[in-house]
Design a protein around this motif. Sequence first.
Motif, mmCIF file in Angstrom:
data_model
loop_
_atom_site.group_PDB
_atom_site.id
_atom_site.type_symbol
_atom_site.label_atom_id
_atom_site.label_comp_id
_atom_site.label_asym_id
_atom_site.label_seq_id
_atom_site.Cartn_x
_atom_site.Cartn_y
_atom_site.Cartn_z
ATOM 1 N N UNK A 12 -5.332 -12.561 -12.439
ATOM 2 C CA UNK A 12 -6.386 -11.985 -11.683
ATOM 3 C C UNK A 12 -5.675 -11.890 -10.191
ATOM 4 N N UNK A 13 -4.653 -12.667 -9.811
ATOM 5 C CA UNK A 13 -4.180 -12.570 -8.553
ATOM 6 C C UNK A 13 -3.479 -11.045 -8.201
ATOM 7 N N UNK A 14 -2.779 -10.898 -9.427
ATOM 8 C CA UNK A 14 -1.980 -9.532 -9.333
ATOM 9 C C UNK A 14 -3.042 -8.170 -9.425
ATOM 10 N N UNK A 15 -4.044 -8.252 -10.060
ATOM 11 C CA UNK A 15 -4.805 -7.053 -10.222
ATOM 12 C C UNK A 15 -5.733 -7.264 -8.754
ATOM 13 N N UNK A 16 -6.417 -8.411 -8.364
ATOM 14 C CA UNK A 16 -6.833 -8.493 -7.021
ATOM 15 C C UNK A 16 -6.039 -8.127 -6.033
ATOM 16 N N UNK A 17 -4.871 -8.367 -6.142
ATOM 17 C CA UNK A 17 -3.809 -7.937 -4.962
ATOM 18 C C UNK A 17 -3.653 -6.536 -4.890
ATOM 19 N N UNK A 18 -3.645 -5.885 -6.218
ATOM 20 C CA UNK A 18 -3.406 -4.359 -6.325
ATOM 21 C C UNK A 18 -4.493 -3.620 -5.598
ATOM 22 N N UNK A 22 -4.583 -1.386 -2.436
ATOM 23 C CA UNK A 22 -4.877 -0.005 -2.359
ATOM 24 C C UNK A 22 -6.075 0.459 -1.257
ATOM 25 N N UNK A 23 -7.073 -0.688 -1.144
ATOM 26 C CA UNK A 23 -8.208 -0.672 -0.283
ATOM 27 C C UNK A 23 -7.634 -0.809 1.134
ATOM 28 N N UNK A 24 -6.535 -1.285 1.413
ATOM 29 C CA UNK A 24 -5.768 -1.535 2.679
ATOM 30 C C UNK A 24 -4.922 -0.405 2.975
ATOM 31 N N UNK A 25 -4.482 0.421 2.030
ATOM 32 C CA UNK A 25 -3.460 1.585 2.037
ATOM 33 C C UNK A 25 -2.073 0.789 2.426
ATOM 34 N N UNK A 26 -1.830 -0.472 1.897
ATOM 35 C CA UNK A 26 -0.362 -0.958 1.731
ATOM 36 C C UNK A 26 0.203 -0.633 0.663
ATOM 37 N N UNK A 27 -0.552 -0.057 -0.482
ATOM 38 C CA UNK A 27 -0.215 0.484 -1.687
ATOM 39 C C UNK A 27 -0.882 1.935 -1.730
ATOM 40 N N UNK A 28 -0.109 3.003 -1.588
ATOM 41 C CA UNK A 28 -0.800 4.445 -1.696
ATOM 42 C C UNK A 28 -0.636 5.033 -2.959
ATOM 43 N N UNK A 262 0.777 9.581 -11.588
ATOM 44 C CA UNK A 262 0.528 9.367 -10.464
ATOM 45 C C UNK A 262 1.611 7.953 -10.107
ATOM 46 N N UNK A 263 1.724 7.990 -8.651
ATOM 47 C CA UNK A 263 2.812 7.023 -8.425
ATOM 48 C C UNK A 263 1.955 6.212 -7.450
ATOM 49 N N UNK A 264 2.360 4.702 -7.440
ATOM 50 C CA UNK A 264 1.822 3.891 -6.697
ATOM 51 C C UNK A 264 2.861 3.562 -5.748
ATOM 52 N N UNK A 265 2.799 3.634 -4.422
ATOM 53 C CA UNK A 265 3.872 3.506 -3.481
ATOM 54 C C UNK A 265 3.487 2.525 -2.414
ATOM 55 N N UNK A 266 4.575 1.614 -2.129
ATOM 56 C CA UNK A 266 4.519 0.423 -1.090
ATOM 57 C C UNK A 266 4.540 1.385 0.329
ATOM 58 N N UNK A 267 3.587 0.883 1.225
ATOM 59 C CA UNK A 267 3.921 1.737 2.404
ATOM 60 C C UNK A 267 4.162 0.097 3.461
ATOM 61 N N UNK A 268 4.952 0.563 4.462
ATOM 62 C CA UNK A 268 5.102 -0.563 5.416
ATOM 63 C C UNK A 268 3.803 -0.986 6.161
#
Length: 269
Positions: A12-18, A22-28, A262-268
Amino acid sequence: MTADTPRSPATLGALDGLLTALDSGSVEIVDLTNRLSSATPTLRLPEPFQNLIDFSLETVSAYDAPGPFWRHANIHTGEHIGTHLDAPIHWVSGRDSHDVADIPVRRLIGPAVVLDFSAEAAADPDFLLEVGHVQAWEAEHGPLPAGGWVLYRTGWDRYAQDQEAFLNTDDTGSHTPGVSAACAAWLAGTDIAGFGVETVGIDAGNAAALEPPFPVHYHLMGSDKYGITSLQNLAQLPVRGAVVVVAPLPIVGGSGSPSRVLALVPRGA
Ligand code: MN
């Protein structure tokens, strides 16, 4: 999965974290897919070989008499059109392996690395990636990802809306970058899931002249690995750290399929 399927807190934590990321933009999410239309550049095989049809959209109704409340259309397309996946049975070397419907979906999501040889390809459109190039890349950036994707950046996506420039054909053939036969065999011996390119196919434009002909197809398809073509926006990906999601249609008996990549990309932060 139903609402009462047991899941661990970690899951649950991993999916909630994703989703939070995504909502915060830390993963684009970066779309690596070329838009699909009748204008999408496609392969042109020379005689005597037969080409696939290009993509087209045939409107059947558009809120009119054939369908007053809806719009729908037939699509006509070859399997290997636009951004698409090559399944193992695409090549004679993989003929007894998986079709596109039978590819285990777990292998369609994985870590990606980007090998940037756009400067070399700009200087020489016939540039071929060699084993030494990949080994030098690994010495600098670490190993190729197990179960992941090697994305080969050549800058060719800048031609992705221009059929002539994309194929770059003259009377000596098509001049687009690729991979040497030795490097293709070497890649097939690694534990990557697949190899992605910006060009119209996973082999060089003039790969018919290599031995074996079209060595990336030959070695990868023959080793239960996949190809993806006509990728875009690799310049927006980190050298490593992205996760790629490849979504071909599960065409029964299919040798490939147009795919959303699609690519999931971590952003600083
Ligand atoms: Mn293909």
